[in-house]
Design a protein around this motif. Structure first.
Motif, short mmCIF file in Angstrom:
data_model
loop_
_atom_site.label_atom_id
_atom_site.label_comp_id
_atom_site.label_asym_id
_atom_site.label_seq_id
_atom_site.Cartn_x
_atom_site.Cartn_y
_atom_site.Cartn_z
N ALA A 163 0.84 -1.23 0.24
CA ALA A 163 0.03 0.00 -0.11
C ALA A 163 1.03 1.16 0.02
CB ALA A 163 -1.00 -0.07 1.26
N ALA A 164 2.05 1.20 0.96
CA ALA A 164 2.75 2.47 0.95
C ALA A 164 3.64 2.70 -0.28
CB ALA A 164 3.85 2.44 2.06
N VAL A 165 3.99 1.60 -0.99
CA VAL A 165 4.67 1.72 -2.45
C VAL A 165 3.77 1.94 -3.59
CG1 VAL A 165 5.88 0.46 -4.12
CG2 VAL A 165 6.71 0.21 -1.66
N MET A 166 2.40 1.61 -3.36
CA MET A 166 1.37 2.02 -4.24
C MET A 166 1.07 3.81 -4.16
SD MET A 166 0.56 0.10 -6.55
CE MET A 166 2.06 -0.44 -6.40
N ALA A 167 1.33 4.25 -2.90
CA ALA A 167 1.14 5.51 -2.76
C ALA A 167 2.29 6.52 -3.26
CB ALA A 167 1.18 5.80 -1.29
N TRP A 168 3.44 5.63 -3.17
CA TRP A 168 4.69 6.29 -4.09
C TRP A 168 4.65 6.29 -5.41
CZ3 TRP A 168 8.22 4.32 -7.54
CH2 TRP A 168 9.40 5.15 -7.78
N THR A 169 3.99 5.26 -6.06
CA THR A 169 3.94 5.20 -7.35
C THR A 169 2.62 6.37 -7.91
OG1 THR A 169 4.25 2.95 -7.11
CG2 THR A 169 3.23 3.33 -9.26
N GLU A 170 1.81 6.54 -6.99
CA GLU A 170 0.64 7.59 -7.39
C GLU A 170 1.30 8.81 -7.52
OE1 GLU A 170 -2.34 8.17 -4.34
OE2 GLU A 170 -3.78 8.95 -5.90
N LYS A 171 2.17 9.16 -6.49
CA LYS A 171 3.09 10.42 -6.55
C LYS A 171 4.10 10.49 -7.71
CE LYS A 171 3.52 11.40 -1.48
NZ LYS A 171 4.59 10.77 -0.64
N LEU A 172 4.64 9.32 -8.07
CA LEU A 172 5.35 9.49 -9.26
C LEU A 172 4.48 9.57 -10.74
CD1 LEU A 172 8.36 9.13 -10.66
CD2 LEU A 172 7.75 6.88 -10.85
N HIS A 173 3.27 9.04 -10.61
CA HIS A 173 2.41 9.33 -11.67
C HIS A 173 2.16 10.68 -11.88
CE1 HIS A 173 -1.55 9.02 -13.51
NE2 HIS A 173 -1.27 7.94 -14.29
N ALA A 174 1.67 11.31 -10.87
CA ALA A 174 1.44 12.67 -10.92
C ALA A 174 2.61 13.64 -11.41
CB ALA A 174 1.04 13.19 -9.35
N TRP A 175 3.73 12.96 -11.01
CA TRP A 175 4.82 13.76 -11.65
C TRP A 175 5.25 13.71 -12.99
CZ3 TRP A 175 10.10 14.22 -13.17
CH2 TRP A 175 10.46 15.16 -12.78
N TYR A 176 5.04 12.47 -13.51
CA TYR A 176 5.19 12.06 -14.96
C TYR A 176 4.19 13.27 -15.69
CZ TYR A 176 7.86 7.87 -14.58
OH TYR A 176 8.80 6.61 -14.40
N ASP A 177 2.99 13.21 -14.93
CA ASP A 177 1.88 13.83 -15.50
C ASP A 177 2.40 15.41 -16.04
OD1 ASP A 177 -0.70 14.73 -16.64
OD2 ASP A 177 -0.76 15.81 -14.86
N VAL A 178 3.26 16.13 -14.91
CA VAL A 178 3.76 17.43 -14.92
C VAL A 178 4.85 17.45 -15.92
CG1 VAL A 178 4.70 19.16 -13.60
CG2 VAL A 178 2.88 17.89 -12.62
N ASN A 179 5.71 16.36 -15.65
CA ASN A 179 6.98 16.31 -16.47
C ASN A 179 6.85 16.30 -18.03
OD1 ASN A 179 10.09 16.03 -16.59
ND2 ASN A 179 9.53 14.29 -17.67
N PHE A 180 5.85 15.40 -18.26
CA PHE A 180 5.48 15.24 -19.89
C PHE A 180 4.33 16.21 -20.12
CE2 PHE A 180 7.49 11.09 -18.79
CZ PHE A 180 8.55 11.35 -19.59
N LYS A 181 4.12 17.12 -19.61
CA LYS A 181 2.94 18.06 -19.96
C LYS A 181 1.61 17.53 -20.17
CE LYS A 181 6.22 21.34 -21.47
NZ LYS A 181 7.50 20.59 -21.11
N GLY A 182 1.21 16.39 -19.35
CA GLY A 182 -0.09 16.02 -19.36
C GLY A 182 -0.03 14.54 -19.49
N GLY A 183 -1.41 13.83 -19.73
CA GLY A 183 -1.42 12.42 -19.82
C GLY A 183 -1.84 11.55 -18.55
N GLY A 184 -1.83 12.31 -17.56
CA GLY A 184 -2.12 11.58 -16.21
C GLY A 184 -3.50 11.64 -16.00
N GLU A 185 -4.20 12.21 -16.96
CA GLU A 185 -6.01 12.02 -16.41
C GLU A 185 -6.37 10.65 -17.28
OE1 GLU A 185 -4.23 13.97 -18.71
OE2 GLU A 185 -5.00 13.41 -20.58
#
Ligand SMILES: [Zn+2]
Length: 495
Positions: free
Chosen positions: A159-181
């Motif tokens: 569960a903790a690592v999935m929370a980490w992955t969710e944060k990275l997902h949000a960061w990819y969204d910022v880094n690649f200018k979208g796509g996280g939705e």
């Protein structure tokens, strides 16, 4: 499949079975109707969930398995699809009554029952399905963005690592200018053969573990797999037959350690460890100069070849990145090329190896093409000492080459008989013999990355069963590794 039955308006449809590609990586069974069908067609069957390990040890985790009171599998394994180019609306309906209270169903398409607009029927094949008493992060179900699901038996800190992955997902969204939705699901499941690996499917990926896997150790696998959904892919140029895994896997390996580090989600040490693991495996690879166009044909039978698109591709990316930074006086990097390719993908523009060549030639001039052709031909990729920023510098270490000690193709046949035993190898010295039947597959990708891991084969010889263990290593070679430069602070490290 058992109880396979097709009924139309005129009753039961007579069927013949046609199998294609026996013994090849993709075996397909088709059911052919013995007469023209009339009206609506109902197809019924039972799919076995026997937890049999895959014949091809390191194959993707597609098969139907049952764990923790539930089941999971990829559609291509258990959902029969019509052979047609006609577009169909699809509905997924779960009947989980027999699983008892608390069981829910989810798939790459969404939670519970879902209806999909008209599209190709083979969407079902590239989707993953899971049902049972599932654990979820986030616990609140969503129709867009990140979510994850697993069954009982997953590592304790999942569960903790999935929370980490969710944060990275949000960061990819910022880094690649979208796509996280876009809906994106992580499925975690047990893998008896090659834990730690994963596979990307429609809107989702499947990460795998065994009872020794810690969720922490899965982080970079998760980072890698999730990157595939943002990252562009290159089609092969019409005049080239070579495949483009060097690109897809190369950027995934390269960025799956760099982006979590930039995001502050892993430290410099974790970045360095992952870099050195790739470097160690690549530079000690006895088949390091295998040309790209030989890789697909030997992908499953030769573990040394299977890892090459990943290792070579990622080191090539490091070389290209370093050259672009230098040529542009630090103004541009591989990131800019990546964003251009992502923008093209979003605009629906097809990108090929030629697109890649155009983009790097614009940055580096004609030498970019020469270097690229050399990479495809198998030239060893050597990033310079400073290629990974100011905190790391190159050094060397001595590693022993991975040596299975017999022909890898022995392992990918339905009956695994040892052939091509290498005289004097560790396998030979441990007592393995040509003609031994290997009873259980063993995933070798991890073994190859770890100098200390032994391999144990359960073999049958004559009427006897024996276990043969050895360290699958051959000659020692000097390989590049990076180390931390003393006195440079973490804050100054990132590039
Ligand atoms: Zn990958």
């Amino acid at each position: 499949m058992t109880g396979f039955e097709v009924v139309d308006a005129q009753g039961t449809v007579p069927l013949t079975v046609q199998d294609e590609g026996a013994g090849s990586p993709v075996e397909i069974r088709q059911w052919i109707a013995g007469r023209p069908v009339v009206g609506d067609l109902t197809v019924r069957y039972r799919a076995p969930t026997d937890n049999a390990p895959p014949i091809r040890g390191s194959g993707p985790p597609f098969g139907l398995r049952t764990e923790g009171g539930g089941l999971s599998g990829a559609g291509s394994i258990f959902l029969v699809q019509p052979v047609t180019t006609k577009l169909y609306r699809l509905a997924v309906r779960w009947d989980l009554a027999a699983m008892g209270k608390g069981a829910t169903g989810t798939s790459s398409f969404g939670d519970g029952d879902v209806e999909l607009p008209a599209g190709s029927a083979d969407r079902l094949g590239s989707a993953f399905f899971m049902a049972g008493p599932m654990y979820r992060h986030p616990t609140q179900l969503r129709t867009s963005g990140f979510s994850s699901a697993w069954l009982a038996g997953a590592p304790a800190d999942t569960a903790a690592v999935m929370a980490w992955t969710e944060k990275l997902h949000a960061w990819y969204d910022v880094n690649f200018k979208g796509g996280g939705e876009l809906p994106y699901r992580v499925f975690l499941r047990f893998n008896p053969v090659n834990p730690g690996g994963g596979v990307a499917l429609t809107n989702s990926f499947v990460a795998t573990y065994d009872d020794k896997t810690t969720a922490e150790s899965m982080k970079l696998t998760l980072a890698h797999e999730m990157l595939h959904t943002w990252a562009p892919t290159l089609g092969a140029h019409s005049s080239r037959t070579s495949d483009t895994q060097w690109f897809g896997e190369g950027i995934a390996v390269y960025y799956a350690r760099l982006l979590p580090w930039r995001a502050g989600l892993i430290g410099a040490d974790a970045f360095l460890d992952d870099l050195n693991e790739t470097a160690g495996r690549y530079y000690s690879n006895a088949l390091i100069d295998t040309p790209n166009d030989q890789i697909a044909g030997r992908f499953w039978e030769e573990t040394l070849v299977r890892v090459l698109p990943y290792d070579r591709g990622s080191m090539y990316m490091a070389v290209v990145d370093e050259k672009i930074r230098k040529a542009s006086g630090g103004k541009r990097s591989l990131d800019d090329i990546m964003q251009k390719l992502i923008d093209a993908k979003r605009a629906g523009v097809e990108t090929t190896q030629d697109t890649w060549l155009e983009l790097i030639t614009a940055e580096l001039g004609p030498v970019a093409k020469t270097d690229f052709e050399a990479m495809l031909a198998g030239a060893v990729q050597r990033p310079s000492s400073g290629a990974f920023g100011p905190c790391f510098t190159a050094s060397t270490t001595t590693l022993r080459q991975f040596e299975l000690g017999f022909a890898g193709k022995s392992l990918v046949k339905p009956v695994r008989i040892v052939e091509g035993l290498v005289p004097g190898s560790a396998a030979d010295k441990a007592g393995l013999r040509n003609g031994d039947e290997i009873l259980k597959p063993v995933g070798l990708d991890n073994v190859q990355s770890d100098q200390k891991l032994t391999v144990t084969w359960q073999v049958r010889r004559g009427g006897k069963t024996l276990a043969i263990t050895y360290l699958p290593r051959g000659k020692s070679v000097e390989v590049p590794q990076w180390k931390r430069v003393e006195g440079v602070s973490d804050a100054a490290c990132k590039f």
